[in-house]
Design a protein around this motif. Structure first.
Motif, PDB file in Angstrom:
ATOM      1  N   LEU A  94       8.158  46.774 -20.360  1.00  0.00           N
ATOM      2  CA  LEU A  94       6.710  46.600 -20.479  1.00  0.00           C
ATOM      3  C   LEU A  94       6.265  46.815 -21.920  1.00  0.00           C
ATOM      4  CD1 LEU A  94       3.866  46.217 -19.296  1.00  0.00           C
ATOM      5  CD2 LEU A  94       3.886  48.662 -18.736  1.00  0.00           C
ATOM      6  N   SER A 144       7.308  43.922 -24.076  1.00  0.00           N
ATOM      7  CA  SER A 144       6.480  42.729 -23.886  1.00  0.00           C
ATOM      8  C   SER A 144       5.113  42.888 -24.561  1.00  0.00           C
ATOM      9  CB  SER A 144       6.315  42.412 -22.398  1.00  0.00           C
ATOM     10  OG  SER A 144       5.475  43.348 -21.765  1.00  0.00           O
ATOM     11  N   LEU A 158      -0.773  43.940 -15.766  1.00  0.00           N
ATOM     12  CA  LEU A 158       0.671  44.108 -15.993  1.00  0.00           C
ATOM     13  C   LEU A 158       1.381  42.812 -16.371  1.00  0.00           C
ATOM     14  CD1 LEU A 158       1.838  46.698 -13.331  1.00  0.00           C
ATOM     15  CD2 LEU A 158       2.059  46.862 -15.814  1.00  0.00           C
ATOM     16  N   ASN A 159       0.956  41.691 -15.824  1.00  0.00           N
ATOM     17  CA  ASN A 159       1.606  40.413 -16.127  1.00  0.00           C
ATOM     18  C   ASN A 159       0.961  39.688 -17.297  1.00  0.00           C
ATOM     19  OD1 ASN A 159       3.573  40.622 -14.073  1.00  0.00           O
ATOM     20  ND2 ASN A 159       2.034  40.037 -12.556  1.00  0.00           N
ATOM     21  N   ASP A 160       0.084  40.356 -18.006  1.00  0.00           N
ATOM     22  CA  ASP A 160      -0.589  39.791 -19.170  1.00  0.00           C
ATOM     23  C   ASP A 160      -0.492  40.796 -20.319  1.00  0.00           C
ATOM     24  OD1 ASP A 160      -2.228  38.596 -21.041  1.00  0.00           O
ATOM     25  OD2 ASP A 160      -3.954  38.394 -19.700  1.00  0.00           O
ATOM     26  N   GLU A 193      12.194  49.763 -16.866  1.00  0.00           N
ATOM     27  CA  GLU A 193      11.038  48.898 -16.588  1.00  0.00           C
ATOM     28  C   GLU A 193       9.884  49.221 -17.532  1.00  0.00           C
ATOM     29  OE1 GLU A 193      11.004  46.202 -14.577  1.00  0.00           O
ATOM     30  OE2 GLU A 193      13.134  46.693 -14.392  1.00  0.00           O
TER      31      GLU A 193
END
Length: 191
Positions: free
Chosen positions: A120, A123, A30-32, A116
């Motif tokens: 995502l 991003s 999720l953070n990549d 949210e």
């Protein structure tokens, strides 16, 4: 899922661990966003848990379940509360697509057009995501299934860059009926 047990997929029974495998969880990515996008490009999907606030999902479920109970009387309320409810005995599923009292209820839109989730997607794809005004909401009863199919042809005229989300409005096991994906099928000729 226990290896070796059989799960019904459509009209077939498949053994877990052979032709039927649990989707690889991509939540750790999720953070990549670039690695997550690569996973989608390779496999054709990404299983993500916890992106949506569970309270929002349960509110959306409540809208759907209450409507099925109050408007069509197809929910079995004798064997649990509405949030754990299943459809009654032989009740057929419902395709609620385009039924705006449900699909455009604010509690449902808070999930289907979730901010949210939009962040995502932005991003991952470096662009502002959009959504169709039509919303696809489907309810299946025990023992029912949607035949194997591809949604590509439904969206062929606008499919370039199209990514869709399957959002279950509850906790389901493979025996309840979940999404089955043919991993890599997005790479077949014609897609």
């Amino acid at each position: 899922m226990e290896a070796g047990c059989e799960i019904q997929v459509g009209k077939s029974f498949l053994k877990v661990g052979e032709r039927l495998k649990e989707m690889e969880d991509s939540t750790k990515l999720l953070n990549d966003p670039q690695s997550l996008r690569k996973r989608i490009e390779e496999h054709g999907f990404a299983l993500l848990r916890g992106v949506l606030d569970k309270k929002l999902v349960l509110k959306a479920r409540e809208v759907v379940v209450k409507a099925l109970h109050e408007e069509w009387s197809v929910i079995d309320v004798k064997n649990g509360d509405l949030m754990d409810a299943k459809t009654k005995g032989n009740s057929k599923g419902f395709l609620l697509t385009g039924y705006k009292p449900i699909t455009h209820h604010q509690d449902v839109l808070n999930v289907l057009e979730n901010k949210e989730l939009a962040k995502l997607f932005q991003s991952m794809f470096e662009d502002i995501p959009t959504t169709f005004s039509n919303k696809w909401v489907r309810v299946q009863s025990s023992g029912q299934f949607t035949d194997a199919h591809s949604d590509f042809f439904r969206f062929a005229t606008c499919a370039g860059g199209l990514h869709v989300c399957w959002i279950p409005l509850g906790n389901y096991t493979p025996r309840d009926g979940t999404l089955a994906v043919c991993c890599g099928s997005h790479k077949l000729p014609g897609y």
